[in-house]
Design a protein around this motif. Sequence first.
Motif, short mmCIF file in Angstrom:
data_model
loop_
_atom_site.label_atom_id
_atom_site.label_comp_id
_atom_site.label_asym_id
_atom_site.label_seq_id
_atom_site.Cartn_x
_atom_site.Cartn_y
_atom_site.Cartn_z
N PRO A 168 -41.75 11.54 7.82
CA PRO A 168 -41.32 10.13 7.66
C PRO A 168 -41.83 9.27 8.82
O PRO A 168 -42.16 9.78 9.90
CB PRO A 168 -39.80 10.23 7.65
CG PRO A 168 -39.50 11.47 8.43
CD PRO A 168 -40.62 12.42 8.15
N PRO A 169 -41.92 7.96 8.63
CA PRO A 169 -42.36 7.06 9.72
C PRO A 169 -41.38 7.10 10.91
O PRO A 169 -40.23 7.46 10.77
CB PRO A 169 -42.37 5.68 9.06
CG PRO A 169 -42.42 5.96 7.59
CD PRO A 169 -41.69 7.25 7.39
N PHE B 114 -38.69 6.04 13.70
CA PHE B 114 -37.47 5.21 13.70
C PHE B 114 -36.96 4.92 12.29
O PHE B 114 -36.36 3.89 12.03
CB PHE B 114 -37.71 3.88 14.44
CG PHE B 114 -38.28 4.05 15.81
CD1 PHE B 114 -37.51 4.54 16.85
CD2 PHE B 114 -39.62 3.76 16.05
CE1 PHE B 114 -38.05 4.71 18.11
CE2 PHE B 114 -40.16 3.94 17.31
CZ PHE B 114 -39.38 4.41 18.36
N SER B 115 -37.24 5.83 11.39
CA SER B 115 -36.71 5.68 10.03
C SER B 115 -35.64 6.73 9.80
O SER B 115 -35.49 7.68 10.55
CB SER B 115 -37.82 5.80 8.98
OG SER B 115 -38.35 7.12 9.01
N ASP B 116 -34.89 6.52 8.76
CA ASP B 116 -33.83 7.47 8.43
C ASP B 116 -34.32 8.62 7.55
O ASP B 116 -33.53 9.41 7.02
CB ASP B 116 -32.69 6.74 7.72
CG ASP B 116 -32.00 5.73 8.64
OD1 ASP B 116 -32.07 5.96 9.88
OD2 ASP B 116 -31.44 4.76 8.13
N GLY B 117 -35.62 8.75 7.33
CA GLY B 117 -36.16 9.81 6.48
C GLY B 117 -36.12 11.16 7.15
O GLY B 117 -35.93 11.29 8.38
N THR C 214 -38.03 15.22 7.23
CA THR C 214 -39.28 15.94 6.96
C THR C 214 -39.11 16.81 5.71
O THR C 214 -38.13 17.55 5.58
CB THR C 214 -39.65 16.81 8.16
OG1 THR C 214 -39.78 15.98 9.32
CG2 THR C 214 -40.96 17.54 7.91
#
Length: 382
Positions: A311-312, A314-317, A319
């Motif tokens: 994920p990008p 500082f995102s909440d995603g 791996t």
Amino acid sequence: MAVLSFSAAARGLVSHMGRLVALGALLAAAFAASAEERVKDLASVAGVRSNQLVGYGLVVGLDGTGDQTTQAPFTTQSLRNMLAQLGVTIPPGTNLQLRNVAAVMVHADLPPFAKPGQTIDVTVSSIGNATSLRGGSLLMTPLRGADGQVYAIAQGNLVVGGFGVDGRDGSRVAVNVPSVGRIPSGATVEREVPTAFHLGDSIVLNLHRPDFTTARRLSDAINGSFGPETANAIDAASVRVRAPLDPSARVAFVSMLENMTIEPGAPPARVIVNARTGTIVMGGDVRVLPAAVSHGSLTVTITESFDVSQPPPFSDGVTVVTPRSDIEVEQGGSRMFPFGPGTTLEEIVQAVNGVGAAPGDLVAILEALHRAGALRAELIVI
């Protein structure tokens, strides 16, 4: 002088040609003799055969590799019965924990005309959970025939060709089969098996491979050596021969019969295919009618790999690992096999081997030819 020299040269040439002709005649005779086989290799006398014997016994003296009595209770029961016959009484309820005894089956082949007092070899096989019979001794074991009669008594020290080693963690290393052994000359014949060899005024020769041509040639050869009406072919497998009534004369007669040589009939054209191992055996008389076979191959390769989706920042995603499958299909070039009329076995093999085909390809080609009716042979798949 010139005439004399020419005459000498001519005589030398004639002598040399004579030696060549004689050598060719010897080679032809040797080739013809090589095609003939002895009657003893082609047939056997009816009723003259071996008999199978079997018995149950105990092997003692093992080094802790015998049966576990909890899993093989018949070993303990057999040992109790044997000790009781020897006058040893074991108190009831006694738990025998023996690791140096194994229950075994003993079998042997009793050859024809074996007389009491002669010895035969025996094979000893464990029927319990004994891990090895090495170093053991077989106790006296009666060997019985199919009629239940005792024909031999076996006893002796075993010869075991294998061995096994057990580890404390349950691992095991074994060489050959240590649970089977042999005793050379380990059984003494006690009873003779009666045969019908000396009965009647004739004997019957049974061919190992039934063939009408071989039976006729055998009958003709016997009649040509001992007079007409001496032998007659009963069917494709049996030839009846008139024999002397005197036992000694009959033995001498059979000795002359089995040392005669005849040329057996040619075997039928067969193709034997072992689909599991790819083994192919073809007879020399296999023929193929005019035909053409195209044989190709299709190869499918599947490769499994994994991709990581990051994920990008500082995102909440999170791996994520995703699987990926790559499929590659390759079509092999077709192979064309043209066969002309009367194609022989050698030509078939050369045509298939010439393009580097595997045994599996040859199996597929032979099956296709047989289904098309172009293969002049019996196709047997085992």
